[in-house]
Design a protein around this motif. Sequence first.
Motif, PDB file in Angstrom:
ATOM      1  N   GLY A 135      38.480  58.623  67.682  1.00  0.00           N
ATOM      2  CA  GLY A 135      39.393  59.512  68.390  1.00  0.00           C
ATOM      3  C   GLY A 135      38.645  60.352  69.417  1.00  0.00           C
ATOM      4  O   GLY A 135      37.526  60.800  69.167  1.00  0.00           O
ATOM      5  N   ALA A 136      39.256  60.565  70.579  1.00  0.00           N
ATOM      6  CA  ALA A 136      38.591  61.294  71.661  1.00  0.00           C
ATOM      7  C   ALA A 136      38.717  62.801  71.513  1.00  0.00           C
ATOM      8  O   ALA A 136      38.124  63.547  72.280  1.00  0.00           O
ATOM      9  CB  ALA A 136      39.164  60.869  73.010  1.00  0.00           C
ATOM     10  N   GLY A 137      39.487  63.256  70.543  1.00  0.00           N
ATOM     11  CA  GLY A 137      39.620  64.693  70.358  1.00  0.00           C
ATOM     12  C   GLY A 137      40.693  65.014  69.341  1.00  0.00           C
ATOM     13  O   GLY A 137      41.461  64.139  68.908  1.00  0.00           O
ATOM     14  N   PHE A 138      40.746  66.279  68.979  1.00  0.00           N
ATOM     15  CA  PHE A 138      41.672  66.742  67.957  1.00  0.00           C
ATOM     16  C   PHE A 138      42.330  68.015  68.445  1.00  0.00           C
ATOM     17  O   PHE A 138      41.655  68.944  68.888  1.00  0.00           O
ATOM     18  CB  PHE A 138      40.936  66.980  66.641  1.00  0.00           C
ATOM     19  N   LEU A 139      43.653  68.053  68.365  1.00  0.00           N
ATOM     20  CA  LEU A 139      44.414  69.191  68.846  1.00  0.00           C
ATOM     21  C   LEU A 139      45.375  69.665  67.765  1.00  0.00           C
ATOM     22  O   LEU A 139      45.997  68.857  67.071  1.00  0.00           O
ATOM     23  CB  LEU A 139      45.233  68.805  70.086  1.00  0.00           C
ATOM     24  N   LEU A 140      45.482  70.968  67.633  1.00  0.00           N
ATOM     25  CA  LEU A 140      46.507  71.527  66.769  1.00  0.00           C
ATOM     26  C   LEU A 140      47.835  71.523  67.520  1.00  0.00           C
ATOM     27  O   LEU A 140      47.864  71.612  68.753  1.00  0.00           O
ATOM     28  CB  LEU A 140      46.147  72.958  66.369  1.00  0.00           C
ATOM     29  N   LYS A 141      48.926  71.447  66.790  1.00  0.00           N
ATOM     30  CA  LYS A 141      50.224  71.405  67.460  1.00  0.00           C
ATOM     31  C   LYS A 141      50.594  72.724  68.120  1.00  0.00           C
ATOM     32  O   LYS A 141      51.518  72.772  68.929  1.00  0.00           O
ATOM     33  CB  LYS A 141      51.311  70.974  66.478  1.00  0.00           C
ATOM     34  N   ASP A 142      49.868  73.792  67.783  1.00  0.00           N
ATOM     35  CA  ASP A 142      50.117  75.068  68.461  1.00  0.00           C
ATOM     36  C   ASP A 142      49.031  75.365  69.502  1.00  0.00           C
ATOM     37  O   ASP A 142      48.803  76.504  69.890  1.00  0.00           O
ATOM     38  CB  ASP A 142      50.222  76.220  67.462  1.00  0.00           C
ATOM     39  N   THR A 143      48.353  74.305  69.966  1.00  0.00           N
ATOM     40  CA  THR A 143      47.323  74.456  70.994  1.00  0.00           C
ATOM     41  C   THR A 143      47.906  75.115  72.239  1.00  0.00           C
ATOM     42  O   THR A 143      49.038  74.818  72.641  1.00  0.00           O
ATOM     43  CB  THR A 143      46.746  73.073  71.361  1.00  0.00           C
ATOM     44  N   ALA A 144      47.153  75.981  72.869  1.00  0.00           N
ATOM     45  CA  ALA A 144      47.594  76.651  74.098  1.00  0.00           C
ATOM     46  C   ALA A 144      47.808  75.607  75.194  1.00  0.00           C
ATOM     47  O   ALA A 144      47.066  74.625  75.273  1.00  0.00           O
ATOM     48  CB  ALA A 144      46.554  77.676  74.539  1.00  0.00           C
ATOM     49  N   PRO A 145      48.817  75.801  76.041  1.00  0.00           N
ATOM     50  CA  PRO A 145      49.100  74.824  77.110  1.00  0.00           C
ATOM     51  C   PRO A 145      47.891  74.486  77.967  1.00  0.00           C
ATOM     52  O   PRO A 145      47.644  73.307  78.265  1.00  0.00           O
ATOM     53  CB  PRO A 145      50.193  75.531  77.925  1.00  0.00           C
ATOM     54  N   ALA A 146      47.121  75.491  78.370  1.00  0.00           N
ATOM     55  CA  ALA A 146      45.958  75.225  79.224  1.00  0.00           C
ATOM     56  C   ALA A 146      44.941  74.349  78.506  1.00  0.00           C
ATOM     57  O   ALA A 146      44.294  73.477  79.115  1.00  0.00           O
ATOM     58  CB  ALA A 146      45.311  76.541  79.648  1.00  0.00           C
TER      59      ALA A 146
ATOM     60  N   ALA B 181      42.428  58.268  72.841  1.00  0.00           N
ATOM     61  CA  ALA B 181      43.422  58.879  71.970  1.00  0.00           C
ATOM     62  C   ALA B 181      43.030  60.290  71.568  1.00  0.00           C
ATOM     63  O   ALA B 181      41.903  60.535  71.137  1.00  0.00           O
ATOM     64  CB  ALA B 181      43.627  58.027  70.718  1.00  0.00           C
ATOM     65  N   LEU B 182      43.972  61.209  71.729  1.00  0.00           N
ATOM     66  CA  LEU B 182      43.828  62.573  71.232  1.00  0.00           C
ATOM     67  C   LEU B 182      44.742  62.719  70.024  1.00  0.00           C
ATOM     68  O   LEU B 182      45.933  62.406  70.095  1.00  0.00           O
ATOM     69  CB  LEU B 182      44.236  63.585  72.314  1.00  0.00           C
ATOM     70  N   ILE B 183      44.191  63.182  68.915  1.00  0.00           N
ATOM     71  CA  ILE B 183      44.926  63.261  67.664  1.00  0.00           C
ATOM     72  C   ILE B 183      45.553  64.640  67.496  1.00  0.00           C
ATOM     73  O   ILE B 183      44.880  65.666  67.617  1.00  0.00           O
ATOM     74  CB  ILE B 183      44.003  62.974  66.459  1.00  0.00           C
ATOM     75  N   LEU B 184      46.852  64.646  67.221  1.00  0.00           N
ATOM     76  CA  LEU B 184      47.554  65.890  66.906  1.00  0.00           C
ATOM     77  C   LEU B 184      47.440  66.108  65.403  1.00  0.00           C
ATOM     78  O   LEU B 184      47.888  65.272  64.619  1.00  0.00           O
ATOM     79  CB  LEU B 184      49.026  65.793  67.325  1.00  0.00           C
ATOM     80  N   THR B 185      46.853  67.222  64.997  1.00  0.00           N
ATOM     81  CA  THR B 185      46.519  67.394  63.585  1.00  0.00           C
ATOM     82  C   THR B 185      46.616  68.852  63.178  1.00  0.00           C
ATOM     83  O   THR B 185      46.996  69.718  63.965  1.00  0.00           O
ATOM     84  CB  THR B 185      45.102  66.854  63.308  1.00  0.00           C
ATOM     85  N   THR B 186      46.291  69.111  61.934  1.00  0.00           N
ATOM     86  CA  THR B 186      46.170  70.465  61.410  1.00  0.00           C
ATOM     87  C   THR B 186      44.839  70.578  60.695  1.00  0.00           C
ATOM     88  O   THR B 186      44.247  69.576  60.287  1.00  0.00           O
ATOM     89  CB  THR B 186      47.298  70.806  60.413  1.00  0.00           C
ATOM     90  N   PHE B 187      44.336  71.804  60.549  1.00  0.00           N
ATOM     91  CA  PHE B 187      43.045  71.998  59.899  1.00  0.00           C
ATOM     92  C   PHE B 187      43.056  71.546  58.442  1.00  0.00           C
ATOM     93  O   PHE B 187      42.032  71.273  57.863  1.00  0.00           O
ATOM     94  CB  PHE B 187      42.650  73.474  59.954  1.00  0.00           C
ATOM     95  N   GLY B 188      44.254  71.458  57.832  1.00  0.00           N
ATOM     96  CA  GLY B 188      44.319  71.121  56.417  1.00  0.00           C
ATOM     97  C   GLY B 188      44.143  69.648  56.121  1.00  0.00           C
ATOM     98  O   GLY B 188      44.039  69.255  54.961  1.00  0.00           O
ATOM     99  N   GLU B 189      44.110  68.786  57.151  1.00  0.00           N
ATOM    100  CA  GLU B 189      44.078  67.348  56.931  1.00  0.00           C
ATOM    101  C   GLU B 189      42.655  66.804  57.030  1.00  0.00           C
ATOM    102  O   GLU B 189      42.326  65.982  57.876  1.00  0.00           O
ATOM    103  CB  GLU B 189      44.999  66.662  57.938  1.00  0.00           C
ATOM    104  N   ARG B 190      41.765  67.268  56.143  1.00  0.00           N
ATOM    105  CA  ARG B 190      40.349  66.941  56.241  1.00  0.00           C
ATOM    106  C   ARG B 190      40.079  65.452  56.174  1.00  0.00           C
ATOM    107  O   ARG B 190      39.320  64.907  56.977  1.00  0.00           O
ATOM    108  CB  ARG B 190      39.569  67.664  55.142  1.00  0.00           C
ATOM    109  N   ASP B 191      40.685  64.768  55.227  1.00  0.00           N
ATOM    110  CA  ASP B 191      40.427  63.332  55.082  1.00  0.00           C
ATOM    111  C   ASP B 191      40.911  62.566  56.312  1.00  0.00           C
ATOM    112  O   ASP B 191      40.278  61.612  56.748  1.00  0.00           O
ATOM    113  CB  ASP B 191      41.113  62.794  53.826  1.00  0.00           C
ATOM    114  N   ASN B 192      42.069  62.996  56.844  1.00  0.00           N
ATOM    115  CA  ASN B 192      42.593  62.341  58.039  1.00  0.00           C
ATOM    116  C   ASN B 192      41.666  62.539  59.226  1.00  0.00           C
ATOM    117  O   ASN B 192      41.453  61.632  60.029  1.00  0.00           O
ATOM    118  CB  ASN B 192      43.981  62.891  58.378  1.00  0.00           C
ATOM    119  N   VAL B 193      41.118  63.745  59.348  1.00  0.00           N
ATOM    120  CA  VAL B 193      40.207  64.029  60.453  1.00  0.00           C
ATOM    121  C   VAL B 193      38.961  63.160  60.352  1.00  0.00           C
ATOM    122  O   VAL B 193      38.487  62.609  61.347  1.00  0.00           O
ATOM    123  CB  VAL B 193      39.832  65.529  60.489  1.00  0.00           C
TER     124      VAL B 193
END
Length: 222
Positions: A98-109, A78-90
């Motif tokens: 979780g296998a990783g964390f991505l911002l919703k504005d992550t670059a396509p590549a 699972a890769l988690i879609l998140t924001t830097f502001g969600e510290r407790d969630n992270v």
Amino acid sequence: MIRVLVADDEPLIRAGIRMILSSADDIDVVAEAADGRQALDLALAHRVDVVLLDIQMPVMDGLTALGELRRVVPGARALILTTFGERDNVLRAITEGGAGFLLKDTAPAELIQAVRAAATGNAFLSPAATRHIVDSLAGTRTGPAAARGTAARRRLEVLTTRELEVLALLGEGLSNADAGARIHMSEATVKTYVSRILAKLGCDNRVQAALLARDAGLDGGG
């Protein structure tokens, strides 16, 4: 082919992610889910390799779904879609594996790279994200610092000197390439060391290992 499920309650987000991932010839988006419960059902039905999970979803949120996913479809990452502001969630996502964390504005590549990394059993975090998360979470660790340090150092006793050196660089949030440049080691060799370190320490991802390095007081030097 890497079989992917996209779980987000916003149709436009799902469509955007599907479009990006479909541009890669080794990735197949086999299903979309609008909530966590649906994500679990579809992950099981389609035998997916990677699930992109939004944290905020109706019926069942992404973090609850993450915990259930490891039980229902243990082979899926699972890769988690998140924001830097969600510290407790992270923090919770890290402990749930979780296998990783991505911002919703992550670059396509970077999104494609993350899916490929997760599918091969590696955790994905950009160096910037790793540093931010580790720095943010370091101050939320429970229990006295001295006790955490003692416990962390005891866990690290299974590592070799070279593995400790690599772990210290993980604690700084360095990528495999940057860590290799620091200690004159190829990126592929660093990747091998990281996999070995995670296995020895029983860590699911780089952030868990980095936090252990911080607790133990490891210094990457340089």
